[in-house]
Design a protein around this motif. Structure first.
Motif, short mmCIF file in Angstrom:
data_model
loop_
_atom_site.label_atom_id
_atom_site.label_comp_id
_atom_site.label_asym_id
_atom_site.label_seq_id
_atom_site.Cartn_x
_atom_site.Cartn_y
_atom_site.Cartn_z
N PRO A 47 0.80 -1.23 0.00
CA PRO A 47 0.00 0.00 0.00
C PRO A 47 0.83 1.28 0.00
CG PRO A 47 -0.80 -1.54 1.66
CD PRO A 47 0.46 -2.12 1.12
N THR A 48 1.95 1.31 0.72
CA THR A 48 2.69 2.57 0.81
C THR A 48 4.17 2.43 0.45
OG1 THR A 48 3.22 2.22 3.13
CG2 THR A 48 1.18 3.42 2.65
N LYS A 50 6.34 0.59 1.93
CA LYS A 50 7.22 0.42 3.09
C LYS A 50 6.78 -0.76 3.94
CE LYS A 50 8.93 5.06 3.53
NZ LYS A 50 9.02 6.27 4.34
N ASN A 59 -8.05 -5.94 6.28
CA ASN A 59 -7.39 -4.67 6.60
C ASN A 59 -5.88 -4.73 6.47
OD1 ASN A 59 -9.90 -3.56 7.58
ND2 ASN A 59 -9.65 -4.92 9.33
N TYR A 60 -5.28 -3.57 6.46
CA TYR A 60 -3.83 -3.50 6.56
C TYR A 60 -3.46 -2.27 7.39
CZ TYR A 60 -3.73 0.30 3.13
OH TYR A 60 -3.91 1.49 2.48
N LEU A 61 -2.33 -2.36 8.02
CA LEU A 61 -1.78 -1.22 8.74
C LEU A 61 -0.31 -1.10 8.40
CD1 LEU A 61 -3.17 -1.56 12.39
CD2 LEU A 61 -3.72 0.24 10.76
N VAL A 62 0.16 0.14 8.25
CA VAL A 62 1.59 0.38 8.11
C VAL A 62 2.01 1.28 9.27
CG1 VAL A 62 1.69 0.13 5.61
CG2 VAL A 62 1.14 2.35 6.59
N GLU A 63 3.33 1.52 9.33
CA GLU A 63 3.93 2.35 10.39
C GLU A 63 4.05 1.56 11.70
OE1 GLU A 63 5.47 5.29 10.06
OE2 GLU A 63 5.06 5.07 7.92
N ALA A 66 2.21 2.72 14.93
CA ALA A 66 0.75 2.57 14.84
C ALA A 66 0.36 1.10 15.03
CB ALA A 66 0.25 3.09 13.50
N ARG A 69 0.90 0.14 18.71
CA ARG A 69 -0.11 0.69 19.60
C ARG A 69 -1.42 -0.06 19.46
NH1 ARG A 69 0.16 5.26 17.69
NH2 ARG A 69 1.85 6.00 19.04
N TYR A 70 -1.81 -0.36 18.24
CA TYR A 70 -3.06 -1.09 17.98
C TYR A 70 -3.06 -2.45 18.68
CZ TYR A 70 -6.57 -3.68 15.30
OH TYR A 70 -7.63 -4.46 14.93
N ARG A 73 -2.78 -2.17 22.72
CA ARG A 73 -4.02 -1.84 23.42
C ARG A 73 -4.85 -3.08 23.67
NH1 ARG A 73 -6.70 3.17 20.48
NH2 ARG A 73 -4.92 4.58 20.42
N LYS A 74 -4.78 -4.04 22.77
CA LYS A 74 -5.56 -5.28 22.95
C LYS A 74 -4.98 -6.16 24.03
CE LYS A 74 -6.91 -5.74 18.10
NZ LYS A 74 -8.34 -5.57 18.36
N ASP A 89 3.24 7.05 24.36
CA ASP A 89 3.34 7.60 23.00
C ASP A 89 4.49 8.59 22.91
OD1 ASP A 89 -0.27 7.94 22.34
OD2 ASP A 89 1.08 6.21 22.28
N ASP A 93 7.75 8.35 20.46
CA ASP A 93 8.06 9.40 19.49
C ASP A 93 9.46 9.98 19.72
OD1 ASP A 93 4.84 10.99 18.62
OD2 ASP A 93 5.79 9.13 18.00
N GLU B 63 5.39 15.87 23.47
CA GLU B 63 5.37 15.25 22.14
C GLU B 63 4.03 15.52 21.45
OE1 GLU B 63 7.79 13.85 20.22
OE2 GLU B 63 9.15 14.46 21.82
N ALA B 66 1.47 12.72 20.82
CA ALA B 66 0.90 12.18 22.06
C ALA B 66 -0.17 13.15 22.58
CB ALA B 66 1.99 11.97 23.10
N PHE B 83 -9.65 0.12 15.09
CA PHE B 83 -8.94 -0.03 13.82
C PHE B 83 -8.75 1.33 13.15
CE2 PHE B 83 -7.00 -1.55 10.19
CZ PHE B 83 -7.56 -0.88 9.11
N ASP B 89 -3.31 6.77 13.24
CA ASP B 89 -1.92 6.76 13.70
C ASP B 89 -0.95 6.49 12.55
OD1 ASP B 89 -2.48 5.04 16.91
OD2 ASP B 89 -2.82 7.12 16.31
N SER B 90 -1.29 5.52 11.70
CA SER B 90 -0.39 5.20 10.58
C SER B 90 -0.22 6.39 9.67
CB SER B 90 -0.93 4.11 9.66
OG SER B 90 -1.58 3.11 10.31
N ILE B 135 0.30 8.80 -1.83
CA ILE B 135 -0.14 7.98 -0.69
C ILE B 135 -1.33 8.66 -0.02
CG2 ILE B 135 0.51 7.07 1.58
CD1 ILE B 135 3.37 6.75 0.52
#
Lengths: 211, 205
Positions: A47-48, A50, A59-63, A66, A69-70, A73-74, A89, A93, B63, B66, B83, B89-90, B135
């Motif tokens: 998708p990006t 990277k 679904n997909y997630l990048v980074e 992120a 964190r996702y 949390r679970k 966070d 960072d 930050e 945050a 989700f 976040d991404s 993107i």
């Protein structure tokens, strides 16, 4: 049950914190590890452009942060309340800033970018480590828990300890002045749910990804 | 009601998204803006030698992301479910990569560092825009809401459009080849809760 697929190079890098969350939580996932040659073919289909890339259901997630964190949390690894989550966070960072400054030195050392490794270590890594390593010491002292925030282990500990491990392997003299940070790394590695995983995992950079 | 103070320089920069969240939510807060001359005395008193920081009921958060995420969650600007929150976040982290890749040019263009911004434009503006604009366009296309995620406005829309504003200030033709992104910027500026704030805000620096 959700089927997770994580795609990244066959190295710790930015994906290891994600793998640690899965292992800690004892959640199965497909740990897809690629070489640079495979990446050249796969990159245009992502998708990006990277990695790491997490795919699950439709679904997909990048980074990396992120994704961490996702998942965190679970599994109770994101901090105990909204303020602690913000603290986690912030630390992640800050580590990203530190990592971004050190990256030219690291990529010169690993050989994927041009650069004078010794020069970059002197002008980038060392001064930046003198800013960020004392900050990590301060957070550990303030938390009193042995981890970066008061309630205990969070994904910030995986992100930070993985980068400290890289420093310990690639520039050991930098961490020599911070015995408490060395002990901190060992403490994260001794977390019962992860002891076995860490014992069989290499800290060293895997050069075979260049094949 | 919470006691909220945001401390940052008197610029939009990376502090503006937090201001936008609070303005959007109509939440009272102290918008403390530090002069450059005051900064050397304040810097050692901060947690990390940097701004922005947020004071929320006596606790300090540092930050920018945050802070943004902490506030956004309280005011329904963080995504409709976990989700979507991760997707936000991404996209914010992708934006940070974009921003970081332009910094060598931005610092010279702003006058913090000596140099000729034109020399840096190709590598640190044109190339990153070519990489990242498609993107963002793609996320807009996927969301169908006119904002970055399908449920609508979130804090990442503020982060991205503030940076787009900076780019346009230096190079008015930035979005000539990306009309969807220019429309997106205009759309965020027209959000009813913020129209008034945007129109009165000096959009420079």
């Amino acid at each position: 049950m959700v089927h997770y697929k994580l795609t990244y190079f066959d190295n710790r890098g930015l994906a290891e914190a994600i793998r640690l969350i899965f292992k800690y939580a004892n959640v199965d996932f497909e740990d897809r590890r690629i070489t640079f040659a495979e990446w050249a073919k796969i990159k245009p289909t992502t998708p990006t452009g990277k990695v790491p890339l997490l795919e699950f259901d439709e679904n997909y997630l990048v980074e990396s942060a992120a994704i961490c964190r996702y998942l965190a949390r679970k599994h109770g690894l994101a901090g105990k309340d909204d303020l602690e989550e913000a603290k986690v966070d912030a630390i992640v960072d800050q580590n990203k800033d530190f990592f971004a400054q050190a990256l030219p030195w690291l990529t010169a050392k690993f050989g994927f970018e041009k650069g004078d490794e010794a020069e970059l270590k002197k002008t980038k890594l060392i001064p930046q480590s003198e800013i960020y390593l004392p900050l990590y010491q301060k957070y550990l002292k303030e938390s009193g828990s042995g981890f970066l925030v008061k309630s205990g282990l969070t994904f910030a500990d995986f992100v930070v300890s993985e980068f400290l491990i890289t420093l310990r392997v690639e520039a050991p003299e930098v961490l020599e002045k911070y015995p408490d940070l060395q002990q901190y790394i060992d403490r994260v590695k001794a977390v019962p749910q992860l002891k076995e995983y860490y014992a069989t995992r290499s800290d060293a950079f895997n050069k075979r990804i260049f094949n | 009601m919470a006691d909220i103070k945001l401390v940052y320089f008197d610029v939009r920069g990376i502090g503006e998204p937090a201001r936008l969240i609070l303005k959007y939510a109509k939440v009272k807060f102290t918008d403390e803006r530090i002069d450059w001359e005051q900064w050397p005395t304040i810097k050692p008193k901060t947690k990390n030698g940097k701004l922005p920081y947020l004071e929320y009921d006596g606790r300090t958060i540092i930050e920018s992301y945050a802070i943004d995420r902490f506030l956004a969650r309280k005011y329904n600007l963080a995504g409709k479910d976990e989700f979507e929150a991760a997707l936000v976040d991404s996209i914010a982290d992708i934006q940070k990569d974009f921003y970081n890749s332009t910094l060598p040019w931005l610092f010279v263009a702003r006058g913090y560092v000596d140099g000729n911004p034109e020399d840096l434009k190709k590598e640190h503006v044109d190339e990153p825009c070519k990489t990242y604009f498609p993107i963002f366009s793609n996320y807009l296309k996927e969301s169908k809401s006119g904002f970055m995620v399908s449920s609508g406005l979130t804090w990442v829309d503020f982060v991205i459009t503030e940076f787009f504003t900076t780019l346009i200030q230096f190079h008015p033709n930035t979005f000539d080849k990306y009309p969807d992104l220019k429309e997106y910027l205009d759309r965020v500026r027209k959000v009813p809760e913020l129209k008034d704030y945007y129109s009165k805000r000096p959009n420079v620096y």
